[in-house]
Design a protein around this motif. Structure first.
Motif, PDB file in Angstrom:
ATOM      1  N   GLU A  12       0.673  -1.256  -0.229  1.00 27.35           N
ATOM      2  CA  GLU A  12      -0.351  -0.167  -0.110  1.00 27.35           C
ATOM      3  C   GLU A  12       0.589   0.844  -0.500  1.00 27.35           C
ATOM      4  N   GLY A  13       1.865   1.602   1.130  1.00 24.74           N
ATOM      5  CA  GLY A  13       2.474   2.776   0.692  1.00 24.74           C
ATOM      6  C   GLY A  13       3.848   2.501  -0.043  1.00 24.74           C
ATOM      7  N   ASN A  14       3.282   1.955  -1.005  1.00 24.28           N
ATOM      8  CA  ASN A  14       4.363   1.876  -2.663  1.00 24.28           C
ATOM      9  C   ASN A  14       3.422   2.193  -3.587  1.00 24.28           C
ATOM     10  N   LYS A  15       2.482   2.721  -2.886  1.00 28.36           N
ATOM     11  CA  LYS A  15       1.045   3.272  -4.037  1.00 28.36           C
ATOM     12  C   LYS A  15       1.418   4.388  -5.441  1.00 28.36           C
ATOM     13  N   GLU A  16       2.452   5.308  -4.556  1.00 23.13           N
ATOM     14  CA  GLU A  16       2.972   6.895  -5.979  1.00 23.13           C
ATOM     15  C   GLU A  16       3.918   5.726  -6.662  1.00 23.13           C
ATOM     16  N   ALA A  17       5.188   4.739  -5.742  1.00 28.49           N
ATOM     17  CA  ALA A  17       6.457   4.605  -6.708  1.00 28.49           C
ATOM     18  C   ALA A  17       5.684   3.950  -7.846  1.00 28.49           C
ATOM     19  N   TYR A  18       4.447   3.116  -6.875  1.00 28.91           N
ATOM     20  CA  TYR A  18       4.706   2.230  -8.562  1.00 28.91           C
ATOM     21  C   TYR A  18       3.466   3.509  -9.789  1.00 28.91           C
ATOM     22  N   ARG A  19       2.827   3.810  -9.224  1.00 26.61           N
ATOM     23  CA  ARG A  19       2.358   5.053 -10.200  1.00 26.61           C
ATOM     24  C   ARG A  19       3.753   5.830 -11.246  1.00 26.61           C
ATOM     25  N   ALA A  20       4.795   5.797 -10.757  1.00 31.70           N
ATOM     26  CA  ALA A  20       5.787   7.282 -11.289  1.00 31.70           C
ATOM     27  C   ALA A  20       6.095   5.911 -12.039  1.00 31.70           C
ATOM     28  N   THR A  21       6.882   4.229 -11.494  1.00 29.54           N
ATOM     29  CA  THR A  21       7.531   3.493 -12.297  1.00 29.54           C
ATOM     30  C   THR A  21       6.324   2.965 -13.543  1.00 29.54           C
ATOM     31  N   ALA A  22       4.823   2.505 -13.348  1.00 27.20           N
ATOM     32  CA  ALA A  22       4.382   2.584 -14.519  1.00 27.20           C
ATOM     33  C   ALA A  22       4.534   3.790 -15.491  1.00 27.20           C
ATOM     34  N   GLU A  23       4.963   4.676 -14.940  1.00 25.02           N
ATOM     35  CA  GLU A  23       4.628   5.837 -16.275  1.00 25.02           C
ATOM     36  C   GLU A  23       4.932   5.953 -16.498  1.00 25.02           C
ATOM     37  N   ASN A  93      18.767   0.381 -15.937  1.00 18.60           N
ATOM     38  CA  ASN A  93      19.674   1.386 -15.521  1.00 18.60           C
ATOM     39  C   ASN A  93      18.310   2.272 -15.018  1.00 18.60           C
ATOM     40  N   GLU A  94      17.180   2.760 -15.702  1.00 20.50           N
ATOM     41  CA  GLU A  94      16.132   3.429 -14.711  1.00 20.50           C
ATOM     42  C   GLU A  94      14.860   2.330 -14.334  1.00 20.50           C
ATOM     43  N   MET A  95      15.129   0.960 -14.419  1.00 20.31           N
ATOM     44  CA  MET A  95      13.846   0.350 -13.697  1.00 20.31           C
ATOM     45  C   MET A  95      14.417  -0.975 -13.306  1.00 20.31           C
ATOM     46  N   ALA A  96      15.629  -0.995 -12.441  1.00 18.17           N
ATOM     47  CA  ALA A  96      15.990  -1.708 -11.383  1.00 18.17           C
ATOM     48  C   ALA A  96      15.552  -2.215 -10.113  1.00 18.17           C
ATOM     49  N   GLU A  97      15.391  -1.296  -9.445  1.00 18.68           N
ATOM     50  CA  GLU A  97      14.754  -0.856  -8.727  1.00 18.68           C
ATOM     51  C   GLU A  97      12.885  -0.530  -8.138  1.00 18.68           C
ATOM     52  N   MET A  98      12.081  -1.416  -9.081  1.00 19.59           N
ATOM     53  CA  MET A  98      10.979  -1.783  -8.587  1.00 19.59           C
ATOM     54  C   MET A  98       9.577  -2.127  -7.603  1.00 19.59           C
ATOM     55  N   PRO A  99       8.869  -1.031  -7.480  1.00 20.01           N
ATOM     56  CA  PRO A  99       7.916  -0.476  -5.835  1.00 20.01           C
ATOM     57  C   PRO A  99       7.100  -2.505  -4.973  1.00 20.01           C
ATOM     58  N   PHE A 100       7.251  -3.490  -6.161  1.00 19.62           N
ATOM     59  CA  PHE A 100       6.748  -4.630  -5.422  1.00 19.62           C
ATOM     60  C   PHE A 100       7.286  -5.826  -5.730  1.00 19.62           C
ATOM     61  N   ASP A 101       7.221  -7.355  -5.510  1.00 20.21           N
ATOM     62  CA  ASP A 101       7.903  -8.417  -5.333  1.00 20.21           C
ATOM     63  C   ASP A 101       7.670  -9.207  -7.066  1.00 20.21           C
ATOM     64  N   GLY A 102       8.669  -9.165  -7.735  1.00 21.76           N
ATOM     65  CA  GLY A 102       8.758  -9.260  -9.212  1.00 21.76           C
ATOM     66  C   GLY A 102       8.471 -10.464  -8.888  1.00 21.76           C
TER      67      GLY A 102
END
Length: 119
Positions: A12-23, A93-102
């Protein structure tokens, strides 16, 4: 039309980080030829007795489900995008850190059998 679908459990706390990653990823997929992307955050999910979205993703307490899909013109364009991803340093480089468990992310490609409301 070719559809790729995704199901992910996101803290839940990663909602904004997820949105930014998705964008950020969405802009790259547009370069590859995707015509539409939808990233949908859990609003109303019922817990099932046999299976459900939470069970499918092994969601943990405090995680929300993201149901997502991408529309490609055809499977060939989606396959070409996959090939491009393998050699594009953007993903490392840009997507190395994901806000969820892949490891709990599931996805697949689908050919529509029926659609309504699209031109």
């Amino acid at each position: 039309m070719y559809v790729q679908g995704f199901l992910i459990a996101v803290p839940e706390g990663n909602k904004e980080a997820y949105r930014a990653t998705a964008e950020k990823a969405g802009a790259k997929f547009r370069e590859y030829g995707v015509t539409e992307i939808v990233e949908a955050w859990e609003e109303d999910i019922t817990d099932g007795k046999v299976t459900d979205f939470r069970m499918a993703t092994k969601a943990e307490p405090g995680e929300r489900i993201v149901f997502s899909w991408m529309i490609w013109p055809d499977k060939e364009t989606a396959d070409a995008a996959h090939s491009k991803m393998e050699n594009d340093p953007f993903w490392e480089n840009e997507m190395a850190e994901m806000p969820f468990d892949g490891m709990r992310m599931m996805w697949g490609g689908f050919t529509p059998l029926y659609t309504s409301g699209r031109d």
